[in-house]
Design a protein around this motif. Structure first.
Motif, PDB file in Angstrom:
ATOM      1  N   GLY A  34     -13.852  -2.891  -0.585  1.00 35.95           N
ATOM      2  CA  GLY A  34     -13.840  -2.874   0.643  1.00 35.95           C
ATOM      3  C   GLY A  34     -12.531  -1.767   0.621  1.00 35.95           C
ATOM      4  N   ALA A  35     -11.469  -1.679  -0.368  1.00 39.53           N
ATOM      5  CA  ALA A  35     -10.125  -2.028   0.154  1.00 39.53           C
ATOM      6  C   ALA A  35     -10.112  -0.080  -0.472  1.00 39.53           C
ATOM      7  N   SER A  36      -9.116   0.293   1.105  1.00 40.66           N
ATOM      8  CA  SER A  36      -8.931   1.753   1.174  1.00 40.66           C
ATOM      9  C   SER A  36      -8.020   2.238   0.698  1.00 40.66           C
ATOM     10  N   THR A  37      -7.237   2.070   0.252  1.00 41.96           N
ATOM     11  CA  THR A  37      -6.100   2.059  -0.409  1.00 41.96           C
ATOM     12  C   THR A  37      -6.220   3.147  -1.695  1.00 41.96           C
ATOM     13  N   ARG A  38      -5.285   3.644  -2.073  1.00 43.20           N
ATOM     14  CA  ARG A  38      -5.200   5.019  -2.947  1.00 43.20           C
ATOM     15  C   ARG A  38      -4.783   3.995  -4.275  1.00 43.20           C
ATOM     16  N   SER A  39      -3.982   3.710  -4.545  1.00 40.58           N
ATOM     17  CA  SER A  39      -2.386   3.166  -5.027  1.00 40.58           C
ATOM     18  C   SER A  39      -1.476   2.232  -4.192  1.00 40.58           C
ATOM     19  N   ASP A  76       0.513  -1.033   0.042  1.00 41.44           N
ATOM     20  CA  ASP A  76      -0.324  -0.533   0.155  1.00 41.44           C
ATOM     21  C   ASP A  76       1.117   1.499   0.026  1.00 41.44           C
ATOM     22  N   ALA A  77       1.322   2.403  -1.235  1.00 43.09           N
ATOM     23  CA  ALA A  77       1.703   3.373  -1.186  1.00 43.09           C
ATOM     24  C   ALA A  77       1.491   4.401  -0.303  1.00 43.09           C
ATOM     25  N   ASP A  78      -0.183   4.156   1.368  1.00 44.04           N
ATOM     26  CA  ASP A  78       0.037   5.156   1.983  1.00 44.04           C
ATOM     27  C   ASP A  78       0.555   4.193   3.357  1.00 44.04           C
ATOM     28  N   GLY A  79       1.222   2.829   3.296  1.00 46.38           N
ATOM     29  CA  GLY A  79       1.430   2.015   4.433  1.00 46.38           C
ATOM     30  C   GLY A  79       0.409   1.597   5.718  1.00 46.38           C
ATOM     31  N   ARG A  80      -0.413   1.324   4.601  1.00 48.13           N
ATOM     32  CA  ARG A  80      -1.771   0.772   5.495  1.00 48.13           C
ATOM     33  C   ARG A  80      -1.735  -0.556   5.604  1.00 48.13           C
ATOM     34  N   MET A  81      -1.415  -1.330   4.621  1.00 47.19           N
ATOM     35  CA  MET A  81      -1.715  -2.653   4.713  1.00 47.19           C
ATOM     36  C   MET A  81      -0.598  -3.517   4.163  1.00 47.19           C
ATOM     37  N   GLN A  87       3.537   2.129  -9.525  1.00 42.19           N
ATOM     38  CA  GLN A  87       2.436   2.260  -8.443  1.00 42.19           C
ATOM     39  C   GLN A  87       1.158   1.973  -9.906  1.00 42.19           C
ATOM     40  N   VAL A  88       0.487   1.121  -8.833  1.00 43.68           N
ATOM     41  CA  VAL A  88      -0.987   0.940  -9.415  1.00 43.68           C
ATOM     42  C   VAL A  88      -1.970   1.764  -8.758  1.00 43.68           C
ATOM     43  N   PRO A  89      -2.743   3.289  -9.327  1.00 41.35           N
ATOM     44  CA  PRO A  89      -3.167   4.225  -8.986  1.00 41.35           C
ATOM     45  C   PRO A  89      -4.966   2.896  -8.525  1.00 41.35           C
ATOM     46  N   VAL A  90      -5.621   3.192  -7.824  1.00 44.25           N
ATOM     47  CA  VAL A  90      -6.991   2.439  -6.719  1.00 44.25           C
ATOM     48  C   VAL A  90      -8.259   3.764  -7.334  1.00 44.25           C
ATOM     49  N   ALA A  91      -9.707   2.645  -8.303  1.00 46.56           N
ATOM     50  CA  ALA A  91      -9.775   3.435  -8.367  1.00 46.56           C
ATOM     51  C   ALA A  91     -11.026   3.570  -7.120  1.00 46.56           C
TER      52      ALA A  91
END
Length: 185
Positions: A139-144, A98-103, A180-184
């Motif tokens: 339901g995953a909440s990551t941005r990328s 997860d690019a934001d480090g949440r997963m 980096q793969v963006p998440v819609a």
């Protein structure tokens, strides 16, 4: 959720890949070699150029689709240009983060080319194709998602060294940033 036998379920991501590993005695058959290599690399969505140990270049990859929607998968196709013979059978290690480090980081280590063409059989001048898929659960909440990779030899727990670290994005530990793969949303 019903899973096919070739599916590996991990805590945050579902990663799809080949479950059958076939190694022909004495190396890949001509048909397996043809299935694992390409004469020409198609247009790539990601160019790379990482040189691993002076033996393999990560030419690049395509990621389809280029944006991942929770509940759907993206297919990643890597291309490795063989520069010199490899003595060991390396695995492709893939870290999806997860690019934001949440997963939690997902490890998607696998034999290249679906297991039909081990690296010790690769020939200089060939371009080997490797495919795998990543799936982001609903339901995953990551941005990328960031995809990192390299070649890893499990017996010695060593990675093939990145010889051109100034030319490609890396973490200083022979782990190459692929995309980096963006998440819609």
């Amino acid at each position: 959720m019903r899973l096919k036998p070739s599916t590996v379920l991990l805590p945050s991501l579902l990663l799809l890949g080949s479950a059958c590993i076939v190694e022909a005695p004495g190396g890949a058959s001509p048909a397996e070699r043809r299935a694992a290599t390409v004469a020409q690399v198609p247009p790539l969505s990601v160019r790379n150029g990482a040189n691993l140990g002076g033996k393999v270049e990560i030419v690049g990859a395509s990621v389809q689709p280029g944006r991942l929607t929770p509940g759907e998968q993206a297919k990643v196709t890597l291309y490795f240009k063989v520069l010199q013979p490899l003595e060991e059978d390396y695995l492709v290690f893939v870290h999806v983060e997860d690019a934001d480090g949440r997963m939690e980081r997902m490890n998607v280590d696998h034999p290249p080319a679906g297991g039909i063409y081990p690296t010790s059989k690769w020939r200089p001048g060939e371009t080997v194709k490797d495919e795998f898929a990543i799936y982001l659960p609903p339901g995953a909440s990551t941005r990328s998602l960031n995809i990192w990779l390299g070649l890893w030899e499990p017996r010695t727990d060593s990675r093939l060294r990145l010889t051109n670290p100034d030319a490609v994005r890396n973490d200083g530990r022979d782990r190459i940033f692929l995309a980096q793969v963006p998440v819609a949303r």
